[in-house]
Enzyme design. Sequence first.
Site, PDB file in Angstrom:
ATOM      1  N   GLU A 170      -7.582  -6.208 -21.210  1.00 29.75           N
ATOM      2  CA  GLU A 170      -6.240  -6.733 -21.488  1.00 29.75           C
ATOM      3  C   GLU A 170      -5.303  -6.346 -20.345  1.00 29.75           C
ATOM      4  O   GLU A 170      -5.266  -5.176 -19.946  1.00 29.75           O
ATOM      5  CB  GLU A 170      -5.698  -6.125 -22.773  1.00 29.75           C
ATOM      6  CG  GLU A 170      -6.007  -6.936 -23.998  1.00 29.75           C
ATOM      7  CD  GLU A 170      -5.370  -6.292 -25.210  1.00 29.75           C
ATOM      8  OE1 GLU A 170      -4.209  -6.618 -25.493  1.00 29.75           O
ATOM      9  OE2 GLU A 170      -6.032  -5.448 -25.825  1.00 29.75           O
ATOM     10  N   ASP A 198      -2.614  -4.969 -18.040  1.00 27.63           N
ATOM     11  CA  ASP A 198      -1.623  -3.881 -18.059  1.00 27.63           C
ATOM     12  C   ASP A 198      -1.462  -3.253 -19.433  1.00 27.63           C
ATOM     13  O   ASP A 198      -0.344  -2.992 -19.894  1.00 27.63           O
ATOM     14  CB  ASP A 198      -0.255  -4.400 -17.564  1.00 27.63           C
ATOM     15  CG  ASP A 198      -0.330  -4.958 -16.153  1.00 27.63           C
ATOM     16  OD1 ASP A 198      -1.104  -4.418 -15.337  1.00 27.63           O
ATOM     17  OD2 ASP A 198       0.378  -5.945 -15.875  1.00 27.63           O
ATOM     18  N   GLU A 240       6.413   6.171  -9.160  1.00 23.78           N
ATOM     19  CA  GLU A 240       5.002   5.749  -9.081  1.00 23.78           C
ATOM     20  C   GLU A 240       4.246   6.683  -8.139  1.00 23.78           C
ATOM     21  O   GLU A 240       3.118   7.091  -8.407  1.00 23.78           O
ATOM     22  CB  GLU A 240       4.887   4.313  -8.552  1.00 23.78           C
ATOM     23  CG  GLU A 240       5.435   3.254  -9.462  1.00 23.78           C
ATOM     24  CD  GLU A 240       5.195   1.843  -8.923  1.00 23.78           C
ATOM     25  OE1 GLU A 240       4.139   1.605  -8.323  1.00 23.78           O
ATOM     26  OE2 GLU A 240       6.073   0.979  -9.108  1.00 23.78           O
ATOM     27  N   ARG A 295     -15.844 -15.774  -9.993  1.00 23.07           N
ATOM     28  CA  ARG A 295     -15.163 -14.483 -10.123  1.00 23.07           C
ATOM     29  C   ARG A 295     -16.187 -13.365 -10.317  1.00 23.07           C
ATOM     30  O   ARG A 295     -16.020 -12.248  -9.824  1.00 23.07           O
ATOM     31  CB  ARG A 295     -14.232 -14.592 -11.334  1.00 23.07           C
ATOM     32  CG  ARG A 295     -13.492 -13.336 -11.681  1.00 23.07           C
ATOM     33  CD  ARG A 295     -12.652 -13.631 -12.910  1.00 23.07           C
ATOM     34  NE  ARG A 295     -11.973 -12.482 -13.385  1.00 23.07           N
ATOM     35  CZ  ARG A 295     -11.384 -12.419 -14.583  1.00 23.07           C
ATOM     36  NH1 ARG A 295     -11.403 -13.473 -15.378  1.00 23.07           N
ATOM     37  NH2 ARG A 295     -10.766 -11.336 -14.971  1.00 23.07           N
ATOM     38  N   ASN A 353      -4.893   2.164 -13.285  1.00 20.36           N
ATOM     39  CA  ASN A 353      -3.938   1.253 -12.645  1.00 20.36           C
ATOM     40  C   ASN A 353      -2.542   1.855 -12.717  1.00 20.36           C
ATOM     41  O   ASN A 353      -2.229   2.598 -13.638  1.00 20.36           O
ATOM     42  CB  ASN A 353      -3.951  -0.091 -13.404  1.00 20.36           C
ATOM     43  CG  ASN A 353      -2.977  -1.108 -12.840  1.00 20.36           C
ATOM     44  OD1 ASN A 353      -2.885  -1.296 -11.629  1.00 20.36           O
ATOM     45  ND2 ASN A 353      -2.226  -1.774 -13.713  1.00 20.36           N
ATOM     46  N   ASN A 408       1.576   2.984  -2.639  1.00 19.73           N
ATOM     47  CA  ASN A 408       0.888   3.903  -3.559  1.00 19.73           C
ATOM     48  C   ASN A 408      -0.378   4.464  -2.922  1.00 19.73           C
ATOM     49  O   ASN A 408      -0.708   5.634  -3.134  1.00 19.73           O
ATOM     50  CB  ASN A 408       0.563   3.195  -4.887  1.00 19.73           C
ATOM     51  CG  ASN A 408       1.762   3.190  -5.817  1.00 19.73           C
ATOM     52  OD1 ASN A 408       2.162   4.218  -6.340  1.00 19.73           O
ATOM     53  ND2 ASN A 408       2.360   2.014  -5.996  1.00 19.73           N
ATOM     54  N   GLY A 442       0.780  -1.242   0.000  1.00 23.88           N
ATOM     55  CA  GLY A 442       0.000   0.000   0.000  1.00 23.88           C
ATOM     56  C   GLY A 442       0.808   1.285   0.000  1.00 23.88           C
ATOM     57  O   GLY A 442       0.309   2.316   0.446  1.00 23.88           O
ATOM     58  N   HIS A 501       1.385   0.612 -13.024  1.00 21.82           N
ATOM     59  CA  HIS A 501       2.169  -0.584 -13.347  1.00 21.82           C
ATOM     60  C   HIS A 501       3.652  -0.208 -13.422  1.00 21.82           C
ATOM     61  O   HIS A 501       3.996   0.809 -14.022  1.00 21.82           O
ATOM     62  CB  HIS A 501       1.701  -1.194 -14.672  1.00 21.82           C
ATOM     63  CG  HIS A 501       2.416  -2.462 -14.994  1.00 21.82           C
ATOM     64  ND1 HIS A 501       2.191  -3.636 -14.298  1.00 21.82           N
ATOM     65  CD2 HIS A 501       3.397  -2.729 -15.898  1.00 21.82           C
ATOM     66  CE1 HIS A 501       2.991  -4.575 -14.776  1.00 21.82           C
ATOM     67  NE2 HIS A 501       3.728  -4.057 -15.744  1.00 21.82           N
ATOM     68  N   THR A 521      -8.363  -1.860 -19.080  1.00 20.72           N
ATOM     69  CA  THR A 521      -9.232  -2.560 -20.023  1.00 20.72           C
ATOM     70  C   THR A 521      -9.135  -4.043 -19.672  1.00 20.72           C
ATOM     71  O   THR A 521      -8.415  -4.413 -18.737  1.00 20.72           O
ATOM     72  CB  THR A 521      -8.763  -2.327 -21.471  1.00 20.72           C
ATOM     73  OG1 THR A 521      -7.419  -2.825 -21.580  1.00 20.72           O
ATOM     74  CG2 THR A 521      -8.794  -0.853 -21.833  1.00 20.72           C
TER      75      THR A 521
HETATM   76  C1  GAR Z   1       3.770  -1.358  -7.226  1.00 22.38           C
HETATM   77  O1  GAR Z   1       5.090  -1.386  -7.698  1.00 22.38           O
HETATM   78  C2  GAR Z   1       2.785  -1.420  -8.380  1.00 22.38           C
HETATM   79  O2  GAR Z   1       3.217  -0.713  -9.498  1.00 22.38           O
HETATM   80  C3  GAR Z   1       2.758  -2.891  -8.666  1.00 22.38           C
HETATM   81  O3  GAR Z   1       2.746  -3.497  -7.393  1.00 22.38           O
HETATM   82  C4  GAR Z   1       3.428  -2.644  -6.467  1.00 22.38           C
HETATM   83  C5  GAR Z   1       2.509  -2.375  -5.306  1.00 22.38           C
HETATM   84  O4  GAR Z   1       3.174  -1.652  -4.314  1.00 22.38           O
HETATM   85  N1  GAR Z   1       1.608  -3.263  -9.453  1.00 22.38           N
HETATM   86  C6  GAR Z   1       1.626  -4.194 -10.402  1.00 22.38           C
HETATM   87  O5  GAR Z   1       2.606  -4.850 -10.680  1.00 22.38           O
HETATM   88  C7  GAR Z   1       0.309  -4.350 -11.162  1.00 22.38           C
HETATM   89  N2  GAR Z   1       0.474  -5.137 -12.313  1.00 22.38           N
HETATM   90  P1  GAR Z   1       2.366  -0.912  -3.177  1.00 22.38           P
HETATM   91  O6  GAR Z   1       1.398  -1.941  -2.594  1.00 22.38           O
HETATM   92  O7  GAR Z   1       3.405  -0.503  -2.181  1.00 22.38           O
HETATM   93  O8  GAR Z   1       1.648   0.268  -3.774  1.00 22.38           O
END
Ligand code: GAR
Length: 215
Positions: free
Chosen positions: A142, A144, A173, A64, A106, A13, A11, A108, A140
């Site tokens: 697809e 990422d 990020e 799901r 999202n 981000n 968490g 990534h 979307t």
């Molecule tokens: C981050 O690096 C994010 O970009 C990645 O997971 C991490 C989560 O960190 N997400 C993906 O890879 C999605 N495909 P966080 O929980 O500390 O924010």
Amino acid sequence: MNLGILVSGRGSNLQAIIDAVEGGRLESKISLVISDREGVQAIERCIRHGLAYRFIRRKDFGSREEFEQSMVQALKEANVELVVLAGFMRVLSSTFLQSFPMRVINIHPSITPAFQGLKAQRQAIEYGSRITGCTVHFVTEELDNGPVIAQACVPVLPEDTEESLSERILSYEHRILPQAIKWLSEGRVKVYGRQVVVEGARYGTLPFNPDLEDF
Ligand code: GAR
């Protein structure tokens, strides 16, 4: 703008968004945080900052579709206007996405479409890429791969480990994600097919494109 944030782990981000809201840089409300896992650091952050949160776990549902419907219902009840996937490690189907058309974003840790899926930072090292970074994009069906709102690039150094590279990318990020949310909340993000333009933004600068204004 009312935000719903989906998380699966640390968490950091989410924390960047909390800091932007609490610091007055982002005039949005975090209405609900949903975690698909218990005992994660992201939820400790919710408790510390008095945010509403819920656990919605895939294993508690027969399909799901039911799992995703449950998340949609919780988000709608919280009047969420924008859904932010902040380290949410699941792929969402049309069941979810049709409930929030072009309202799910999202973060990534790569310059998409490079290194999609899990362990994007390790993928960049193993590939021998000299540049990687992070992307905020619309979600979307697809993986990422939706229209790109903002990207930041970072170098891959010869001595990098997965950890050191992840940390370097993460600091970017934490800037592009709240910035993109702010642009969306200001109604400045226009989508033309796969092309996204932020009205009034400065393009052509590196390492950020478009250039950041607030973060
Ligand atoms: C981050 O690096 C994010 O970009 C990645 O997971 C991490 C989560 O960190 N997400 C993906 O890879 C999605 N495909 P966080 O929980 O500390 O924010």
